[in-house]
Structure formats: C-alpha cells, structure tokens
Design a protein around this motif. Structure first.
Motif, PDB file in Angstrom:
ATOM      1  N   MET A 153     -15.966   6.496  10.193  1.00 29.90           N
ATOM      2  CA  MET A 153     -14.890   5.630   9.708  1.00 29.90           C
ATOM      3  C   MET A 153     -13.503   6.272   9.793  1.00 29.90           C
ATOM      4  SD  MET A 153     -16.370   2.784   8.701  1.00 29.90           S
ATOM      5  CE  MET A 153     -15.511   1.981   7.338  1.00 29.90           C
ATOM      6  N   ALA A 154     -13.398   7.419  10.455  1.00 31.32           N
ATOM      7  CA  ALA A 154     -12.108   8.121  10.501  1.00 31.32           C
ATOM      8  C   ALA A 154     -11.035   7.283  11.177  1.00 31.32           C
ATOM      9  CB  ALA A 154     -12.262   9.458  11.221  1.00 31.32           C
ATOM     10  N   GLY A 155     -11.387   6.631  12.261  1.00 27.40           N
ATOM     11  CA  GLY A 155     -10.409   5.807  12.965  1.00 27.40           C
ATOM     12  C   GLY A 155      -9.934   4.640  12.128  1.00 27.40           C
ATOM     13  N   TYR A 156     -10.873   3.967  11.497  1.00 32.17           N
ATOM     14  CA  TYR A 156     -10.548   2.816  10.649  1.00 32.17           C
ATOM     15  C   TYR A 156      -9.690   3.251   9.471  1.00 32.17           C
ATOM     16  CZ  TYR A 156     -11.353  -1.230   7.576  1.00 32.17           C
ATOM     17  OH  TYR A 156     -11.195  -2.314   6.751  1.00 32.17           O
ATOM     18  N   SER A 157     -10.088   4.321   8.802  1.00 29.14           N
ATOM     19  CA  SER A 157      -9.342   4.792   7.636  1.00 29.14           C
ATOM     20  C   SER A 157      -7.916   5.166   8.003  1.00 29.14           C
ATOM     21  CB  SER A 157     -10.040   5.998   7.002  1.00 29.14           C
ATOM     22  OG  SER A 157     -11.259   5.619   6.410  1.00 29.14           O
ATOM     23  N   SER A 158      -7.734   5.763   9.181  1.00 25.94           N
ATOM     24  CA  SER A 158      -6.386   6.161   9.590  1.00 25.94           C
ATOM     25  C   SER A 158      -5.481   4.949   9.741  1.00 25.94           C
ATOM     26  CB  SER A 158      -6.431   6.963  10.887  1.00 25.94           C
ATOM     27  OG  SER A 158      -6.771   6.145  11.994  1.00 25.94           O
ATOM     28  N   THR A 159      -6.023   3.845  10.263  1.00 29.76           N
ATOM     29  CA  THR A 159      -5.193   2.645  10.415  1.00 29.76           C
ATOM     30  C   THR A 159      -4.848   2.050   9.070  1.00 29.76           C
ATOM     31  OG1 THR A 159      -7.083   1.094  10.613  1.00 29.76           O
ATOM     32  CG2 THR A 159      -6.287   2.122  12.637  1.00 29.76           C
ATOM     33  N   LYS A 160      -5.803   2.015   8.176  1.00 30.98           N
ATOM     34  CA  LYS A 160      -5.572   1.374   6.881  1.00 30.98           C
ATOM     35  C   LYS A 160      -4.672   2.221   5.981  1.00 30.98           C
ATOM     36  CE  LYS A 160      -7.786  -2.408   7.672  1.00 30.98           C
ATOM     37  NZ  LYS A 160      -7.014  -3.680   7.791  1.00 30.98           N
ATOM     38  N   GLY A 161      -4.755   3.537   6.112  1.00 31.17           N
ATOM     39  CA  GLY A 161      -3.820   4.387   5.384  1.00 31.17           C
ATOM     40  C   GLY A 161      -2.399   4.207   5.887  1.00 31.17           C
ATOM     41  N   ALA A 162      -2.262   4.033   7.199  1.00 34.54           N
ATOM     42  CA  ALA A 162      -0.939   3.801   7.786  1.00 34.54           C
ATOM     43  C   ALA A 162      -0.366   2.470   7.331  1.00 34.54           C
ATOM     44  CB  ALA A 162      -1.036   3.845   9.306  1.00 34.54           C
ATOM     45  N   VAL A 163      -1.201   1.449   7.218  1.00 35.67           N
ATOM     46  CA  VAL A 163      -0.735   0.144   6.738  1.00 35.67           C
ATOM     47  C   VAL A 163      -0.175   0.268   5.319  1.00 35.67           C
ATOM     48  CG1 VAL A 163      -1.525  -2.145   5.989  1.00 35.67           C
ATOM     49  CG2 VAL A 163      -2.191  -1.260   8.230  1.00 35.67           C
ATOM     50  N   ARG A 164      -0.820   1.069   4.505  1.00 36.47           N
ATOM     51  CA  ARG A 164      -0.360   1.272   3.119  1.00 36.47           C
ATOM     52  C   ARG A 164       1.058   1.819   3.095  1.00 36.47           C
ATOM     53  NH1 ARG A 164      -0.549   6.135   0.230  1.00 36.47           N
ATOM     54  NH2 ARG A 164      -0.317   5.886  -2.031  1.00 36.47           N
ATOM     55  N   LEU A 165       1.331   2.882   3.845  1.00 33.50           N
ATOM     56  CA  LEU A 165       2.662   3.491   3.807  1.00 33.50           C
ATOM     57  C   LEU A 165       3.682   2.669   4.580  1.00 33.50           C
ATOM     58  CD1 LEU A 165       1.903   7.316   3.995  1.00 33.50           C
ATOM     59  CD2 LEU A 165       2.559   5.922   2.033  1.00 33.50           C
ATOM     60  N   PHE A 166       3.256   1.994   5.633  1.00 36.57           N
ATOM     61  CA  PHE A 166       4.150   1.081   6.336  1.00 36.57           C
ATOM     62  C   PHE A 166       4.649   0.004   5.370  1.00 36.57           C
ATOM     63  CE2 PHE A 166       4.734  -2.919   8.708  1.00 36.57           C
ATOM     64  CZ  PHE A 166       5.718  -2.540   9.612  1.00 36.57           C
ATOM     65  N   SER A 167       3.747  -0.521   4.557  1.00 37.60           N
ATOM     66  CA  SER A 167       4.109  -1.578   3.606  1.00 37.60           C
ATOM     67  C   SER A 167       5.154  -1.089   2.619  1.00 37.60           C
ATOM     68  CB  SER A 167       2.863  -2.065   2.859  1.00 37.60           C
ATOM     69  OG  SER A 167       1.895  -2.561   3.758  1.00 37.60           O
ATOM     70  N   LYS A 168       4.995   0.117   2.127  1.00 38.23           N
ATOM     71  CA  LYS A 168       5.957   0.668   1.177  1.00 38.23           C
ATOM     72  C   LYS A 168       7.331   0.846   1.825  1.00 38.23           C
ATOM     73  CE  LYS A 168       2.519   3.126  -1.615  1.00 38.23           C
ATOM     74  NZ  LYS A 168       2.746   2.391  -2.869  1.00 38.23           N
ATOM     75  N   SER A 169       7.340   1.292   3.069  1.00 41.60           N
ATOM     76  CA  SER A 169       8.604   1.505   3.769  1.00 41.60           C
ATOM     77  C   SER A 169       9.310   0.187   4.043  1.00 41.60           C
ATOM     78  CB  SER A 169       8.350   2.259   5.086  1.00 41.60           C
ATOM     79  OG  SER A 169       7.815   3.541   4.821  1.00 41.60           O
ATOM     80  N   VAL A 170       8.544  -0.827   4.447  1.00 38.31           N
ATOM     81  CA  VAL A 170       9.128  -2.153   4.654  1.00 38.31           C
ATOM     82  C   VAL A 170       9.697  -2.686   3.345  1.00 38.31           C
ATOM     83  CG1 VAL A 170       8.581  -4.565   5.206  1.00 38.31           C
ATOM     84  CG2 VAL A 170       7.697  -2.719   6.651  1.00 38.31           C
ATOM     85  N   ALA A 171       8.975  -2.477   2.256  1.00 38.36           N
ATOM     86  CA  ALA A 171       9.447  -2.937   0.945  1.00 38.36           C
ATOM     87  C   ALA A 171      10.815  -2.350   0.613  1.00 38.36           C
ATOM     88  CB  ALA A 171       8.429  -2.557  -0.129  1.00 38.36           C
ATOM     89  N   LEU A 172      10.996  -1.074   0.885  1.00 37.59           N
ATOM     90  CA  LEU A 172      12.263  -0.419   0.582  1.00 37.59           C
ATOM     91  C   LEU A 172      13.378  -0.890   1.505  1.00 37.59           C
ATOM     92  CD1 LEU A 172      10.986   3.229  -0.022  1.00 37.59           C
ATOM     93  CD2 LEU A 172      11.682   1.552  -1.743  1.00 37.59           C
ATOM     94  N   GLU A 173      13.047  -1.045   2.782  1.00 37.63           N
ATOM     95  CA  GLU A 173      14.082  -1.409   3.760  1.00 37.63           C
ATOM     96  C   GLU A 173      14.599  -2.835   3.564  1.00 37.63           C
ATOM     97  OE1 GLU A 173      14.768  -1.393   8.629  1.00 37.63           O
ATOM     98  OE2 GLU A 173      13.025  -0.388   7.747  1.00 37.63           O
ATOM     99  N   PHE A 174      13.712  -3.733   3.122  1.00 35.93           N
ATOM    100  CA  PHE A 174      14.106  -5.142   3.075  1.00 35.93           C
ATOM    101  C   PHE A 174      14.226  -5.711   1.664  1.00 35.93           C
ATOM    102  CE2 PHE A 174      12.519  -4.413   7.328  1.00 35.93           C
ATOM    103  CZ  PHE A 174      13.565  -4.952   8.075  1.00 35.93           C
ATOM    104  N   ALA A 175      14.146  -4.849   0.661  1.00 37.17           N
ATOM    105  CA  ALA A 175      14.391  -5.302  -0.711  1.00 37.17           C
ATOM    106  C   ALA A 175      15.766  -5.945  -0.868  1.00 37.17           C
ATOM    107  CB  ALA A 175      14.220  -4.138  -1.692  1.00 37.17           C
ATOM    108  N   PRO A 176      16.817  -5.442  -0.208  1.00 39.39           N
ATOM    109  CA  PRO A 176      18.129  -6.089  -0.353  1.00 39.39           C
ATOM    110  C   PRO A 176      18.158  -7.538   0.141  1.00 39.39           C
ATOM    111  CG  PRO A 176      18.389  -3.870   0.514  1.00 39.39           C
ATOM    112  CD  PRO A 176      16.923  -4.182   0.560  1.00 39.39           C
ATOM    113  N   PHE A 177      17.175  -7.935   0.927  1.00 41.18           N
ATOM    114  CA  PHE A 177      17.113  -9.298   1.444  1.00 41.18           C
ATOM    115  C   PHE A 177      16.118 -10.170   0.672  1.00 41.18           C
ATOM    116  CE2 PHE A 177      18.238  -6.385   4.883  1.00 41.18           C
ATOM    117  CZ  PHE A 177      19.445  -6.930   5.308  1.00 41.18           C
TER     118      PHE A 177
END
Length: 261
Positions: A153-177
């Motif tokens: 499951m290493a490949g799958y876990s790597s994608t899902k962990g990336a989605v988690r941090l991507f989501s946080k970064s998007v939240a910060l970048e677009f909160a002003p909107f």
C-alpha cells in the motif's frame, strides 16, 4: 440547517461507492449535482436515482487525469448551469502491489488519478468558485493518508498523504476568496474499491452491502464493522454546508475509530 438549495456541485468518481452516495446526499440537501466519472453508463444510473428522489442531476464523462476534460467540464458547467459552488474530488484507485514489484507505470498511474486528478480539478474549478463568491472543495483522502500501511500500500498511501497536505495548502491560499478546502479520511468502507483490492481473499470477498465482515476485519475496526458509503457521503455533505463555514484546512476522519488505536 444543512441546506444546499440553489448551489451546484461537481462530484468525480461518482459512478459508484462514495461518489454515488455523495451525489445522492448533496441532491437531497437541494444541490444540483453533476455526476462525473469515466464510466458514463454508471453515471446515468446514479443520476436517474437522484432524479427519482426529486433531485437535479446532470451526467458528465470525465477523465480526471486529462486536463482537457477538466477545461471542458468547467466550460459546460459555466455555460449550462451558470455557477459552481462545490467540488468533491473523489475519484481514486488503489493498486495493491508490493513496492519491489511495482512498476514505474503503475506508480505513475496511481499518482495520476489520486493526486494529479485532485490538482487538475481544483485548478480548473477555482475560477468558477471565485465567480460564485466562494465555495467548498472536499478532497477524499483516506486513513492511509494519515498513517503508514504495509502489504503493497506504499504507493496508495503516498498519494493520499499528498492529498491531505495539498488540501491544507489550497485552504490557506484561497481563504481570502471564501473558498474552503478540507480533506476527508474514510477507513474501510463497503465499496467496489475494497472488493477489487482482494478479489481472491475470502476475508474480503464478504465485504458486501450487508456489512457482514469477518472477525479478522472486526479486530481492525473498533466499532466492529465497515463503513457504509452513505456515512462518508453525509460527512462530505456537511463540509459543503454553511454549518461548516468555519472549517477549512481540516481533516475529517470517518473510520469507526481505526486510527484512534
């Protein structure tokens, strides 16, 4: 409370499982739903079910790994429905392959669907969300994006962990909107994905809609059963409502207590 009347939602991977249940949940709250998947025939079935319940649904064939498909999707939604308020990036695959046996092509295919698809969808949707005065993005990750997993499951876990941090970064970048972005982390849920993972394992073959999972599975889930797609869908729908207006950059775990152990 918990109303989505007048809003438009796009759900990917909507032909079955969590995606299909999410379309139903959002429509029941009043949203007009775009049912998107590469399997257009399954989308039609889901859309028909939504309409039978009195909801509004449109069908769209969408390959989340294709940027041109995403451009077409937002153009069609903008022209035909006039707005987009909710994006649920749900489409995903899981290749259960031991690391030393995994080919680069398999690695990249999983990354393309699970991570590139989330990136492309978010990038394409944000101009419409901005035009609507804000909105909600929910990215479907997994408990595998919170804790490591062995057994291929290493490949799958790597994608899902990336989605988690991507989501946080998007939240910060677009909160002003006024664009909120959260990730949701299901545990074991009765969906075709789990059955495809272990087609020859009798312990997983019993993962059917009646939730009769074996003792082997019970020990991994404190509540003693797998989740149902509708339970994940209800949590996704909540994140899209005004009641969750102060939630962004959050990770919502819906796993029967699995990662609490």
């Amino acid at each position: 409370m918990f109303g989505l009347a007048g809003l438009t939602a796009l759900v990917t991977g909507a032909g079955s499982g969590i995606g299909a249940a999410t379309c139903t949940a959002l429509a029941e709250l009043g949203a007009s739903v775009v049912v998107a998947d590469i399997a257009e025939d399954r989308c039609r079935q889901v859309a028909d079910g939504v309409r039978e319940r009195g909801g509004s649904a449109e069908v769209m064939r969408l390959d989340v790994t294709a940027e041109d498909d995403w451009r077409r999707a937002v153009d069609v939604i903008g022209a035909g429905l006039g707005r987009l308020d909710i994006l649920v990036n749900n489409a995903g695959i899981c290749l259960n392959v031991p690391l030393l046996e995994m080919s680069l092509a398999q690695w990249r295919r999983q990354q393309a669907v699970n991570l590139d698809g989330v990136f492309l969808g978010t990038k394409a949707a944000i101009p419409l969300l901005k035009a609507a005065g804000g909105g909600s993005i929910v990215n479907v990750s997994s408990t595998s994006g919170l804790v490591g997993n062995g057994g291929g499951m290493a490949g799958y876990s790597s994608t899902k962990g990336a989605v988690r941090l991507f989501s946080k970064s998007v939240a910060l970048e677009f909160a002003p909107f006024n664009i909120r972005c959260n990730s949701i982390h299901p545990g074991i849920v009765v969906t075709p994905l789990w059955q495809k993972l272990f087609p020859d394992d009798p312990d997983f073959a019993v993962l059917t809609d009646d939730l009769n999972i074996p003792a082997k599975m019970d020990r991994h889930i404190p509540l003693g059963r797998a989740g149902e797609p509708r339970e994940i869908a209800a949590s996704i729908a909540f994140l899209c409502t005004a009641e969750a207006a102060f939630m962004t950059g959050a990770e919502l775990v819906v796993d029967g207590g699995t990662v609490a152990v």
